[in-house]
Each structure stands twice: as C-alpha cells, then as structure tokens.
Scaffold this motif. Structure first.
Motif, PDB file in Angstrom:
ATOM      1  N   PRO A 115       0.829  -1.215   0.000  1.00 46.82           N
ATOM      2  CA  PRO A 115       0.000   0.000   0.000  1.00 46.82           C
ATOM      3  C   PRO A 115       0.859   1.259   0.000  1.00 46.82           C
ATOM      4  O   PRO A 115       2.022   1.249   0.431  1.00 46.82           O
ATOM      5  CB  PRO A 115      -0.793  -0.118   1.305  1.00 46.82           C
ATOM      6  CG  PRO A 115      -0.733  -1.566   1.668  1.00 46.82           C
ATOM      7  CD  PRO A 115       0.582  -2.060   1.176  1.00 46.82           C
ATOM      8  N   ASP A 116       0.275   2.349  -0.469  1.00 49.89           N
ATOM      9  CA  ASP A 116       1.002   3.616  -0.525  1.00 49.89           C
ATOM     10  C   ASP A 116       1.232   4.197   0.866  1.00 49.89           C
ATOM     11  O   ASP A 116       2.270   4.798   1.132  1.00 49.89           O
ATOM     12  CB  ASP A 116       0.236   4.620  -1.386  1.00 49.89           C
ATOM     13  CG  ASP A 116       0.015   4.101  -2.792  1.00 49.89           C
ATOM     14  OD1 ASP A 116       1.012   3.731  -3.448  1.00 49.89           O
ATOM     15  OD2 ASP A 116      -1.155   4.027  -3.224  1.00 49.89           O
ATOM     16  N   ILE A 117       0.247   4.032   1.731  1.00 43.79           N
ATOM     17  CA  ILE A 117       0.338   4.497   3.123  1.00 43.79           C
ATOM     18  C   ILE A 117      -0.100   3.345   4.021  1.00 43.79           C
ATOM     19  O   ILE A 117      -1.127   2.708   3.765  1.00 43.79           O
ATOM     20  CB  ILE A 117      -0.565   5.722   3.379  1.00 43.79           C
ATOM     21  CG1 ILE A 117      -0.193   6.878   2.450  1.00 43.79           C
ATOM     22  CG2 ILE A 117      -0.476   6.162   4.836  1.00 43.79           C
ATOM     23  CD1 ILE A 117      -1.206   8.028   2.487  1.00 43.79           C
TER      24      ILE A 117
ATOM     25  N   THR B 217      13.171  -0.268  15.484  1.00 44.27           N
ATOM     26  CA  THR B 217      12.024  -1.135  15.190  1.00 44.27           C
ATOM     27  C   THR B 217      11.492  -0.852  13.794  1.00 44.27           C
ATOM     28  O   THR B 217      11.300  -1.771  12.984  1.00 44.27           O
ATOM     29  CB  THR B 217      10.904  -0.917  16.227  1.00 44.27           C
ATOM     30  OG1 THR B 217      11.435  -1.028  17.548  1.00 44.27           O
ATOM     31  CG2 THR B 217       9.796  -1.938  16.035  1.00 44.27           C
ATOM     32  N   VAL B 218      11.264   0.427  13.500  1.00 44.14           N
ATOM     33  CA  VAL B 218      10.666   0.787  12.221  1.00 44.14           C
ATOM     34  C   VAL B 218      11.618   0.486  11.073  1.00 44.14           C
ATOM     35  O   VAL B 218      11.220  -0.094  10.040  1.00 44.14           O
ATOM     36  CB  VAL B 218      10.241   2.266  12.215  1.00 44.14           C
ATOM     37  CG1 VAL B 218       9.642   2.634  10.858  1.00 44.14           C
ATOM     38  CG2 VAL B 218       9.242   2.550  13.333  1.00 44.14           C
TER      39      VAL B 218
ATOM     40  N   ASP C 295       9.342   5.363   3.514  1.00 42.91           N
ATOM     41  CA  ASP C 295       9.740   6.383   4.476  1.00 42.91           C
ATOM     42  C   ASP C 295       8.745   6.296   5.630  1.00 42.91           C
ATOM     43  O   ASP C 295       7.751   5.575   5.548  1.00 42.91           O
ATOM     44  CB  ASP C 295       9.719   7.761   3.812  1.00 42.91           C
ATOM     45  CG  ASP C 295      10.586   8.775   4.554  1.00 42.91           C
ATOM     46  OD1 ASP C 295      11.022   8.476   5.695  1.00 42.91           O
ATOM     47  OD2 ASP C 295      10.815   9.880   4.006  1.00 42.91           O
ATOM     48  N   TRP C 296       8.999   7.045   6.709  1.00 44.55           N
ATOM     49  CA  TRP C 296       8.083   6.917   7.849  1.00 44.55           C
ATOM     50  C   TRP C 296       8.047   8.198   8.673  1.00 44.55           C
ATOM     51  O   TRP C 296       8.969   8.998   8.636  1.00 44.55           O
ATOM     52  CB  TRP C 296       8.456   5.727   8.726  1.00 44.55           C
ATOM     53  CG  TRP C 296       9.788   5.824   9.440  1.00 44.55           C
ATOM     54  CD1 TRP C 296      11.027   5.693   8.878  1.00 44.55           C
ATOM     55  CD2 TRP C 296       9.997   6.074  10.830  1.00 44.55           C
ATOM     56  NE1 TRP C 296      12.005   5.836   9.837  1.00 44.55           N
ATOM     57  CE2 TRP C 296      11.408   6.053  11.046  1.00 44.55           C
ATOM     58  CE3 TRP C 296       9.161   6.293  11.917  1.00 44.55           C
ATOM     59  CZ2 TRP C 296      11.974   6.257  12.310  1.00 44.55           C
ATOM     60  CZ3 TRP C 296       9.712   6.489  13.176  1.00 44.55           C
ATOM     61  CH2 TRP C 296      11.108   6.472  13.367  1.00 44.55           C
TER      62      TRP C 296
ATOM     63  N   GLN D 238       1.573   4.653  17.111  1.00 43.49           N
ATOM     64  CA  GLN D 238       1.249   4.495  15.699  1.00 43.49           C
ATOM     65  C   GLN D 238       2.371   5.099  14.856  1.00 43.49           C
ATOM     66  O   GLN D 238       3.004   6.081  15.254  1.00 43.49           O
ATOM     67  CB  GLN D 238      -0.076   5.178  15.347  1.00 43.49           C
ATOM     68  CG  GLN D 238      -1.286   4.590  16.047  1.00 43.49           C
ATOM     69  CD  GLN D 238      -1.505   5.225  17.407  1.00 43.49           C
ATOM     70  OE1 GLN D 238      -1.055   4.702  18.423  1.00 43.49           O
ATOM     71  NE2 GLN D 238      -2.205   6.360  17.433  1.00 43.49           N
ATOM     72  N   VAL D 239       2.578   4.487  13.696  1.00 48.28           N
ATOM     73  CA  VAL D 239       3.616   4.938  12.769  1.00 48.28           C
ATOM     74  C   VAL D 239       3.028   4.970  11.364  1.00 48.28           C
ATOM     75  O   VAL D 239       2.325   4.037  10.961  1.00 48.28           O
ATOM     76  CB  VAL D 239       4.837   3.994  12.809  1.00 48.28           C
ATOM     77  CG1 VAL D 239       5.818   4.330  11.686  1.00 48.28           C
ATOM     78  CG2 VAL D 239       5.528   4.057  14.166  1.00 48.28           C
ATOM     79  N   PHE D 240       3.320   6.028  10.624  1.00 44.69           N
ATOM     80  CA  PHE D 240       2.983   6.085   9.197  1.00 44.69           C
ATOM     81  C   PHE D 240       4.161   5.558   8.382  1.00 44.69           C
ATOM     82  O   PHE D 240       5.274   6.083   8.479  1.00 44.69           O
ATOM     83  CB  PHE D 240       2.721   7.522   8.741  1.00 44.69           C
ATOM     84  CG  PHE D 240       1.461   8.139   9.256  1.00 44.69           C
ATOM     85  CD1 PHE D 240       0.241   7.502   9.122  1.00 44.69           C
ATOM     86  CD2 PHE D 240       1.488   9.393   9.864  1.00 44.69           C
ATOM     87  CE1 PHE D 240      -0.927   8.087   9.587  1.00 44.69           C
ATOM     88  CE2 PHE D 240       0.336   9.993  10.326  1.00 44.69           C
ATOM     89  CZ  PHE D 240      -0.885   9.333  10.190  1.00 44.69           C
ATOM     90  N   LEU D 241       3.932   4.518   7.591  1.00 45.97           N
ATOM     91  CA  LEU D 241       4.834   4.175   6.500  1.00 45.97           C
ATOM     92  C   LEU D 241       4.241   4.747   5.220  1.00 45.97           C
ATOM     93  O   LEU D 241       3.024   4.717   5.043  1.00 45.97           O
ATOM     94  CB  LEU D 241       4.973   2.660   6.331  1.00 45.97           C
ATOM     95  CG  LEU D 241       5.575   1.820   7.454  1.00 45.97           C
ATOM     96  CD1 LEU D 241       5.724   0.373   6.980  1.00 45.97           C
ATOM     97  CD2 LEU D 241       6.900   2.370   7.930  1.00 45.97           C
TER      98      LEU D 241
END
Length: 608
Positions: free
Chosen positions: A335-337, A360-361, A377-378, A398-401
């Motif tokens: 997925p894009d996000i 971790t990320v 990226d994140w 929570q983390v955005f990839l």
C-alpha cells in the motif's frame, strides 16, 4: 502439561480455598449427609449447600486434571434425577495431583464451594466444587456415564435470560431454563461428561492449546468457515471452547474452517478465558478445511491504497519482521500508506526510559525491501515514557509508513508528544498546524492510552489527511458468559470520549474544507455497530468503510469463536460519495494458528 501453558492454566477453575476473595458467601443448610450431586448443583447457578460440608457424595470419575493449580477430578452420578436443570457432575478440587482414575467409583466428603474464576471483580459465573475432600475408592474400572451430546438441536437459540434487577443484573439466583437459554443449558451440564461430534473450528488453536468449535453449522457462518458476531444480540449460542486433559504436544493445530471429526468427549468446565469449556479426554481427528491467506488487489496507478495493520507489540527482538514484511508486500500489495499500530520502542518491554522506535521501524522497512517491496519512508511521534498504555516499558505508538515514489508527506515542524495539532485555513483549504501531530494529547481521554497521530499527505497533487488511531482496549469488560446480563462494557467510557475527540478533529477539517479527503483508521478496539463507531461517524463526518462489505465478510479479529470488527478505516464524505472506493479486510492472521498478529490488516483503495 508443558510449562508454556502453566501460567494460563493456573488461572483456570481453582477452589475457593485458594482465594477467599473470589468465593461466593451464602447461607446454606447446616450439614448434609449422603447428598447426591444433583442436590448439590441445584436448579440455580449457586449450590444450596455452598459453604457447607457434605458427606459420602457418590460418583464415577469421568476426568482427571493433573496440571496447573486446578488439580482435581470430575465425578458424575450414574443414576440421574429427572430434572434437566440439575447437573449430575461436579469438580473435586484436590490441590495436589489426584490419585483417582477415570472409571473409579468413589465417595467424597468435603466442603461445597462456589469459585469465581478470575475473581469476583471479573463478573464471571461461579463454579460449584467440592473442596478439602476425603476420597474413598469403592471400585475401579467402572463404565463412565455416557456423555450428553451437545449439538444444534440441544442448544437453545436464545443466549441468556436478563439478569435479576434486584441482584444488580446477576443471573446467579435465577432458576435455570435449559430448554430456553443456551447459558442455562451449558450450566445445567456443568461438570458432566459431554460430547460434540464433527464440530467445525471457529477460532484457531492458540498458544495455550485451546480452540473453539461450533455445534451449529449454520449459525451466522462466514464464507471462510467462522462464525460472525454482528450485533450485541448475536452472541452465537453454538460456540464452545475445547481444551485437552492430555499433553499439549498432542493438541491439534487447527485453523478456522477445519473440523474435529468424530467425537470429542470430556467434562464440561468453566474458566475465566471463555467460559464453558469441554476439557477433552478424547479429541476428535482434525480434518483440514484448506484455508488460505488472502491477497488483496493491487492498486492502479491512479488509486491511492491506504492500509491499517496492528503488528502486535513489534520490537527489534521479535522474529516476525520477515513475515510482516511478506504480508505487507505480497498480501497487501505494498500500500502507498500504512498505519502501523503497536510499534514498540527500540528495547521493547524493557522499562528503562527509552522511547525512540527508529530501530524497530527501520528493521521492518529493511525487511520490506528484502521481500521485494518499496523503500518506505516513515513518520511518527515518540510518546512520553510509560504514558500511552500497552505492555509496560514498550511505549507502543502508531507509525505512518509511506512510499515516497507514490505519495509525499507534508512536514510541518512543531509536532511533539505534548503539542496538540490544529487546523488552519490557507488559500481556502484546510491545513494542519503541525504534521505529523497528535490530537489533544493532554486530554484526560488519552490517559494511559495511545494518542492519535495526524498527518498530511499529497497524492497526485491532492491532499489527503490521515489520522492513525489505537483506541482504548476492551480490557476489563465483562465477558459474554458473565453472571451479569447484559454484561457491562466498562471500557466504552474512555473509548467514547476518545471517539468524540477524533470526530471533533475531523469536523474541524471539514468545517474549513467541506470536500477534504479525510481518513481515520486503525485499531479502534470496537465493532462497526458499536457506540464508539457511531460517535466516530458523528453526523456524517466519517463512515466506517467496512460496512461496504457484505455482512458476512465484516470481521478483522477472531475472539472466543466470534469473528468481529476491531480494525476500521473511516472515510469522509468526499471519499465515500465520489471516489468509487474499494475496501478489503485481508484475512492473513486472525483465522490461523500460526498468526504473526491477532489482527487482520485492512486496505482502502480510492481515487483522490
């Protein structure tokens, strides 16, 4: 029983002498000589002899438990009375390894106790037991009383009576109606030898060697073989937990849709981790249903794919990075996000003040590249140490990839763990004051809970606002088998307050820009039909997109035989009404015994 199960099993049915706080104190007859088991069990959930000594209670041993702190055995009267409400079986708690064997004819003298698994505060029903026993073996090698068959015909369609308002909603004092209510039916068999046949598995084998079956093949069946929990009134009466009195090494590794063929037979127990449980001395043979993990459709060039995935307390010491990466690349089609929930800090549950999660990320990002996916990226914001709940010391967040070749992130400085993100109007369009930012992090609604992460993305020139959530867990809620009916869902109070803040933030965006594309997603820890979902949706600011699926396909989690929604992607009107979105609950975890997370990821595809 192997040591990995001992902690869980130790919390199963244990006599009240081990925990006086969990005992039910009652006024009972002074003393009882030579009473029968059905006299002790009585016609309600509480024995009329609770707290009193009984003498020479006769029965045949039907099962022996030699592990955990719940050591003892079950006996059953081979000469039942004619009252279907009175059980003919009972558990005898010995505290040490019992010397009894299946088929022994015994008499037991001891004290009748009512024990509440999990303690009185759990709201659980109690288990009638004989404690501090003196046991006399009369003979050995006797035929065990024939098991009572539990099947679709025997289990009533109604789940439970309403609790007695004069007893704070408890059903303990109500006369059992086993032909009317499923919970009453199971209670009327407490401690008895029971049997299910050719039962379909509806929750996969867990790490504690437990699984769930249904005796009602057509009850709210899902296409992949589970049983749907689609409303508070759909408790699903055919569900039954299965454990084994044998070694866990022999316990079947079952997935949803598999079948325990033949007969599974043993005493009917009650425990704090699911209620009524068939503790099998004889297990059926596992027949595979052939369930396969799902793969979603790849987004087209003009579609934005946004996903949510709870990776279950991921930290650098875990062995699941490659599997999570493969799921993201292959099953979710990169997925894009991706909104990730339960990313832990760099040293996991070690409570030493570390809050950074970059190791971790980045370990996950590297694993995704190795699996053939993009170099994500994140963005994220570190929480204040030990302030966001979850596993102590883990500092989940929570983390955005995001895939920078497909979507860009709008960075605006100033967002930190304690600064609230706001919304401004710039050239007639909504804009976040900080990006990434946290929604009202100082509000009491977020006490000991994860704060939502808001970010501003751009895809093909179009701004998309994404809010990653992990709302307050359902821990502390009374179970469906609670003595209080309907059960109290105490965790809702905080979750409703959180949902109110998320909805208000979305509304503040839409007040500035009515046609803004807004997505609120994550582990909402509540159902699509819940009060939490209604508050999130508000007056149309958001809509839970999983409701675009057929009802039988709406689930992201499998708990105690009930497939249900906990993870959601909610969308603003501009996405819902004009973008031709597609939604997919991608079943890669919840139905499988070898799951890497207990949640299924969710994917939304749309054209901004």
């Amino acid at each position: 029983m192997p040591s990995k199960s001992s902690a869980r099993l130790a919390a199963l049915t244990v006599a009240a002498v081990c925990s006086a706080a969990s005992a039910v104190a009652l006024t009972s007859p002074a003393h009882a000589d030579s009473v029968r088991i059905h006299d002790i069990q009585g016609t309600t959930r509480i024995s009329p002899y609770a707290g009193q000594k009984v003498t020479d209670v006769a029965g045949i041993v039907t099962g022996v438990r030699t592990y955990g702190s719940s050591k003892g055995f079950w006996i059953q009267d081979p000469n039942p009375d004619d009252n279907p409400a009175t059980s003919e079986g009972i558990f005898v708690f010995t505290s040490s390894t019992p010397k009894a064997a299946v088929g022994d004819s015994v008499t037991v003298t001891g004290t009748v106790s009512e024990y509440v698994p999990g303690g009185a505060s759990s709201g659980n029903q109690s288990v009638t037991e004989i404690t501090k026993p003196t046991i006399t073996t009369v003979s050995t090698g006797n035929t065990v009383p024939a098991p009572t068959v539990i099947d679709a015909k025997s289990v009533p369609a109604l789940y439970t009576p309403a609790g007695d308002t004069a007893a704070n909603g408890s059903i303990n004092g109500l006369t059992l109606q086993p032909s009317t209510y499923a919970l009453d039916y199971y209670e009327s068999l407490e401690g008895m030898n029971v049997q299910v046949a050719d039962a379909r598995v509806v929750t996969a084998t867990d790490p504690y060697s437990e699984l769930w079956v249904t005796v009602k093949p057509h009850e709210h069946r899902t296409p992949r073989g589970g049983t749907l929990y689609g409303s508070y009134e759909s408790q699903n009466t055919g569900r039954l937990q299965i454990q084994s009195l044998g070694a866990t090494a022999d316990f079947p590794k079952a997935n949803v849709g598999d079948t325990l063929t033949g007969t599974t037979t043993g005493p009917l127990d009650f425990n704090q981790f699911g209620g009524y449980t068939l503790v099998a001395g004889q297990l059926g043979t596992l027949k595979s249903g052939g369930l396969q993990r799902e793969t979603t459709q790849k987004q087209s060039r003009g579609e934005l794919a946004v996903a949510t995935y709870n990776v279950e307390n991921l930290d650098p010491s875990d062995k699941t990075f490659d599997a999570h990466a493969a799921a993201i690349v292959n099953n979710l089609q990169s997925p894009d996000i991706v909104s990730l929930e339960e990313i832990q800090d760099n040293d996991g549950a070690t409570d030493d003040g570390v809050v950074d999660a970059s190791q971790t990320v980045n370990k996950l990002i590297d694993a995704i590249v190795t699996a053939g996916g993009p170099k994500y990226d994140w963005r994220s914001i570190n929480p204040v140490n030990d302030q966001d709940g979850g596993e102590p010391g883990g500092n989940i967040r929570q983390v955005f990839l995001f895939n920078p070749e497909r979507v860009s992130f709008v960075d605006r400085a100033g967002g930190d763990s304690t600064t609230a993100v706001g919304v401004t109007k710039v050239h007639g369009r909504a804009q976040l004051t900080v990006s990434p930012g946290r929604i009202d992090p100082a509000n009491d609604a977020w006490k000991s809970s994860r704060k939502p992460l808001a970010g501003e993305f751009v895809f093909r020139g179009r701004t998309v606002f994404v809010i990653a959530n992990h709302l307050n867990s359902k821990g502390g809620d009374q179970g469906l088998t609670s003595q209080y009916q309907p059960p109290t869902r105490s965790s809702e109070t905080q979750r409703h307050a959180q949902a109110t803040l998320v909805n208000a933030f979305v509304k503040s965006i839409l007040d500035v820009q009515k046609n803004a594309d807004v997505i609120a997603l994550g582990d909402m820890n509540d159902f699509e039909f819940s009060g939490t979902a209604k508050i999130l949706e508000g007056d149309g600011e958001l809509w839970s997109a999983i409701k675009s699926l057929p009802k039988s396909e709406r689930y992201t989690y499998d708990y105690q035989g009930n497939q249900q929604v906990l993870d959601q992607i909610l969308i603003s009107p501009s996405i819902r009404k004009s973008c031709g979105f597609e939604y997919d609950s991608v079943h890669v975890n919840s139905e499988f015994n070898d799951q890497i997370s207990d949640h299924d990821p969710q994917v939304l595809r749309f054209r901004p």
